[in-house]
Design a protein around this motif. Structure first.
Motif, short mmCIF file in Angstrom:
data_model
loop_
_atom_site.label_atom_id
_atom_site.label_comp_id
_atom_site.label_asym_id
_atom_site.label_seq_id
_atom_site.Cartn_x
_atom_site.Cartn_y
_atom_site.Cartn_z
N GLY A 11 42.73 39.53 -23.51
CA GLY A 11 43.02 40.91 -23.85
C GLY A 11 42.05 41.86 -23.19
O GLY A 11 42.02 43.04 -23.50
N VAL A 12 41.22 41.35 -22.26
CA VAL A 12 40.27 42.18 -21.55
C VAL A 12 40.70 42.24 -20.09
O VAL A 12 40.87 41.22 -19.43
CB VAL A 12 38.84 41.62 -21.66
N GLU A 13 40.92 43.45 -19.56
CA GLU A 13 41.37 43.62 -18.19
C GLU A 13 40.21 43.40 -17.23
O GLU A 13 39.10 43.85 -17.47
CB GLU A 13 41.92 45.03 -18.01
N GLN A 14 40.48 42.70 -16.15
CA GLN A 14 39.45 42.43 -15.17
C GLN A 14 39.96 42.79 -13.78
O GLN A 14 41.07 42.42 -13.41
CB GLN A 14 39.06 40.94 -15.20
N VAL A 15 39.17 43.50 -13.00
CA VAL A 15 39.53 43.86 -11.64
C VAL A 15 38.71 42.98 -10.70
O VAL A 15 37.49 43.03 -10.72
CB VAL A 15 39.26 45.35 -11.35
N VAL A 16 39.36 42.16 -9.90
CA VAL A 16 38.68 41.18 -9.07
C VAL A 16 38.49 41.72 -7.66
O VAL A 16 39.43 42.21 -7.04
CB VAL A 16 39.49 39.86 -9.01
N THR A 17 37.29 41.64 -7.17
CA THR A 17 37.02 41.95 -5.77
C THR A 17 36.94 40.63 -5.03
O THR A 17 35.97 39.90 -5.13
CB THR A 17 35.69 42.72 -5.63
N LEU A 18 38.01 40.28 -4.33
CA LEU A 18 38.17 38.93 -3.80
C LEU A 18 37.14 38.59 -2.74
O LEU A 18 36.82 37.42 -2.53
CB LEU A 18 39.59 38.77 -3.22
N SER A 19 36.58 39.57 -2.03
CA SER A 19 35.71 39.27 -0.89
C SER A 19 34.25 39.07 -1.28
O SER A 19 33.44 38.72 -0.43
CB SER A 19 35.83 40.39 0.15
N LYS A 88 34.97 42.91 -10.95
CA LYS A 88 34.26 44.17 -10.84
C LYS A 88 33.80 44.65 -12.21
O LYS A 88 34.50 44.50 -13.19
CB LYS A 88 35.13 45.23 -10.15
N SER A 89 32.66 45.27 -12.22
CA SER A 89 31.91 45.46 -13.47
C SER A 89 32.50 46.49 -14.42
O SER A 89 31.79 47.34 -14.95
CB SER A 89 30.47 45.85 -13.15
N HIS A 90 33.78 46.42 -14.64
CA HIS A 90 34.38 47.30 -15.64
C HIS A 90 35.18 46.43 -16.58
O HIS A 90 36.21 45.89 -16.21
CB HIS A 90 35.27 48.34 -14.97
N ARG A 91 34.71 46.31 -17.81
CA ARG A 91 35.38 45.46 -18.79
C ARG A 91 35.94 46.34 -19.89
O ARG A 91 35.22 47.10 -20.52
CB ARG A 91 34.39 44.43 -19.36
N ARG A 92 37.25 46.21 -20.10
CA ARG A 92 37.92 47.08 -21.06
C ARG A 92 38.71 46.23 -22.04
O ARG A 92 39.30 45.22 -21.68
CB ARG A 92 38.85 48.05 -20.33
N ILE A 93 38.73 46.70 -23.28
CA ILE A 93 39.46 46.00 -24.33
C ILE A 93 40.85 46.62 -24.48
O ILE A 93 41.02 47.84 -24.35
CB ILE A 93 38.69 46.06 -25.66
N SER A 94 41.86 45.80 -24.72
CA SER A 94 43.21 46.30 -24.96
C SER A 94 43.32 46.66 -26.44
O SER A 94 43.16 45.82 -27.31
CB SER A 94 44.24 45.21 -24.61
N PRO A 118 50.53 42.49 -28.90
CA PRO A 118 51.31 43.16 -27.86
C PRO A 118 50.41 43.97 -26.95
O PRO A 118 49.28 44.32 -27.31
CB PRO A 118 52.25 44.07 -28.67
N PRO A 119 50.86 44.29 -25.75
CA PRO A 119 50.05 45.10 -24.82
C PRO A 119 49.71 46.45 -25.43
O PRO A 119 50.48 47.02 -26.21
CB PRO A 119 50.96 45.25 -23.59
N GLY A 120 48.54 46.97 -25.06
CA GLY A 120 48.10 48.25 -25.59
C GLY A 120 47.41 49.07 -24.52
O GLY A 120 47.56 48.83 -23.32
N GLN A 121 46.63 50.05 -24.95
CA GLN A 121 45.85 50.89 -24.03
C GLN A 121 44.56 50.17 -23.67
O GLN A 121 43.97 49.47 -24.47
CB GLN A 121 45.50 52.22 -24.70
N TRP A 122 44.12 50.37 -22.42
CA TRP A 122 42.84 49.80 -21.99
C TRP A 122 41.74 50.82 -22.21
O TRP A 122 41.86 51.98 -21.80
CB TRP A 122 42.91 49.41 -20.52
N ARG A 123 40.68 50.41 -22.89
CA ARG A 123 39.54 51.29 -23.15
C ARG A 123 38.25 50.56 -22.86
O ARG A 123 38.11 49.37 -23.18
CB ARG A 123 39.55 51.78 -24.60
N SER A 124 37.31 51.25 -22.25
CA SER A 124 36.01 50.66 -21.94
C SER A 124 35.26 50.37 -23.24
O SER A 124 35.32 51.14 -24.20
CB SER A 124 35.18 51.61 -21.08
N ILE A 125 34.56 49.24 -23.28
CA ILE A 125 33.78 48.92 -24.48
C ILE A 125 32.42 49.62 -24.43
O ILE A 125 31.70 49.64 -25.44
CB ILE A 125 33.58 47.40 -24.65
#
Length: 453
Positions: A11-19, A88-94, A118-125
């Protein structure tokens, strides 16, 4: 650098920097070290293992060209040469309204067996506290459902209170009473560093089905890594902020702030921070105000917070207790002496304080609270004389009144675990329990002054 957004089971969105990739170098205590891995502090990373699925961790420092990573789980199967990549260093809770009535862990995963959320809004912790000059004044009473608190330590909507207690004096029971009976719209409860057995007991016994139905419970038990114990406090605060921004009055209960500090101490010392008072590194005393300042009132809603502080060795002046007491808007002390006498909730009103009470209550209410405290203090001053029979009735009208009314006052301050109350009931019973101040009367041994000529 190519990027991709990857949702995960937590339930935590993660943005991956593949390189951006690196290599595991080794380990130092509870930390994993990586080389050739130039990532920012606080970044979330994923580590490949020789056996099992990849694990996650967070960058907590740097030393001698190495990146220090605190893992979210046991790093079994990680060895020198294992691959590590940057999330990438942004961790958000749904967050979603369907969190109400659920029990989740520090990663947002449901652990109550009721299925996925169920899916919800993403907010920074990690968010900034409301701007000080834009906070509305606290001018409304919050009913806690605990008579001693509502009557003598009246709390306002948006106030931050500390509950200071040693182990085994009824802290969890008191928190459960507040969660069941409060006038707040929703509770967000963070259990940090608790024993697994105690978590179930709190949910089923202290909180109960009625309390759970209006609560969100975030759990990080004592056996989980320190990073998760720290993160659970931020996740609970972020969830409280979400419901506050939906124009709700939220009650945030965090048990305990001491274990949050202990977990950060573990991380800080492992990362090389210098120990200060009782081994706590500077980061602990920087994180505490940033966390508690996020509670309070805004134009949209409010977060009223009760933070428990585990008083080590019953020393109320140990570093965490002393620091937290200065950050909050009041403090409630639970007494081991009262608990040993079967007095519950074991609130020692003589040393407890609500800094906003005088601004919230009527003159009559304030006078009655002062009178009750005065009579308890008067009895305590003379308790030894009374117990050994050395005090003679009639010697002092105030002591006589304190003795006579003591059973009534103790009955007011004590409350059964499932006994219902509210602020109006507490005030009404307080005014009825406290009699007018006695007037001095002459007795046979009182010398009568002669009139002057």
């Amino acid at each position: 650098m190519s990027q991709a957004t990857m949702p995960d089971e937590s339930g935590v969105e993660q943005v991956v920097t593949l390189s951006v990739r690196g290599t595991i170098h080794g380990s130092e205590g509870n930390l994993i070290t990586a080389e050739d891995f130039p990532v920012p502090l606080g970044a979330v990373v994923q580590i490949q293992r020789a056996i099992g699925t990849p694990i996650q961790g967070q960058v907590v420092g740097f030393r001698s060209g190495l990146t220090l990573i605190s893992p979210y789980q046991e790093p079994t199967g990680v060895g020198p040469g294992s691959s590590v990549r940057l999330f990438k260093s942004h961790r958000r809770i749904s967050v979603t309204p369907f969190l109400r009535g659920r029990v989740i862990d520090a990663l947002g995963q449901p652990i109550d067996g009721k299925g996925p959320l169920p899916p919800g809004q993403w907010r920074s912790i990690l968010r900034e506290a409301p701007v000080a000059t834009q906070r509305p004044r606290i001018d409304k009473i919050l009913s806690t459902g605990v008579r001693a608190l509502d009557g003598l330590l009246t709390c306002g909507v948006g106030q931050r209170m500390g509950v200071f207690a040693g182990s085994g004096v009824g802290k969890s029971v008191t928190m459960g009473m507040i969660a069941r009976n409060t006038s707040a719209d929703i509770n967000v409860i963070s259990l940090i560093g608790e024993r697994g057995r105690e978590v179930n007991e709190f949910i089923h016994d202290s909180l109960g089905p009625e309390g759970l139905a209006r609560s969100v419970v975030v759990v990080a038990t004592s056996d989980q890594p320190a990073l998760l114990r720290v993160q659970s406090a931020y996740v609970a605060t972020a969830i409280a902020e979400y419901f506050r921004d939906q124009r709700n009055n939220v009650l945030l209960l965090m048990d305990s702030l001491t274990r949050f500090a202990m977990a950060q101490r573990e991380i800080g010392l492992a990362a090389g921070e210098p120990p200060t008072t009782r081994g706590y590194p500077p980061s602990v005393f920087a994180m505490l105000p940033r966390l508690v300042e996020r509670a309070g009132r805004t134009e949209l809603g409010s977060i009223t917070a009760f933070y428990t502080v585990l008083v080590e060795g019953d020393d109320s002046n140990e570093p965490i207790s002393d620091t937290v007491r200065g950050l909050l808007d009041g403090h409630t002390y639970l007494s081991r002496k009262l608990a040993a006498k079967g007095h519950y909730p074991a609130i020692d009103v003589s040393v407890s304080l609500s800094r906003l009470m005088n601004e919230l209550v009527s003159t009559e209410h304030r006078a009655a609270a002062v009178a009750l405290r005065s009579m308890l203090a008067k009895y305590a001053e003379n308790e030894d004389l009374i117990n050994i029979g050395a005090y003679r009735t009639g010697s002092n009208p105030e002591i006589d009144q304190a003795i006579a009314i003591r059973p009534t006052l103790l009955g007011y301050l004590q409350q059964g675990m499932h006994e219902r109350s509210d602020a109006q009931d507490a005030i009404k019973k307080l005014l009825a329990a406290v009699p007018p101040k006695p007037t001095a009367t002459l007795n046979r041994e009182t010398p009568v002054p002669r009139p002057r000529n």
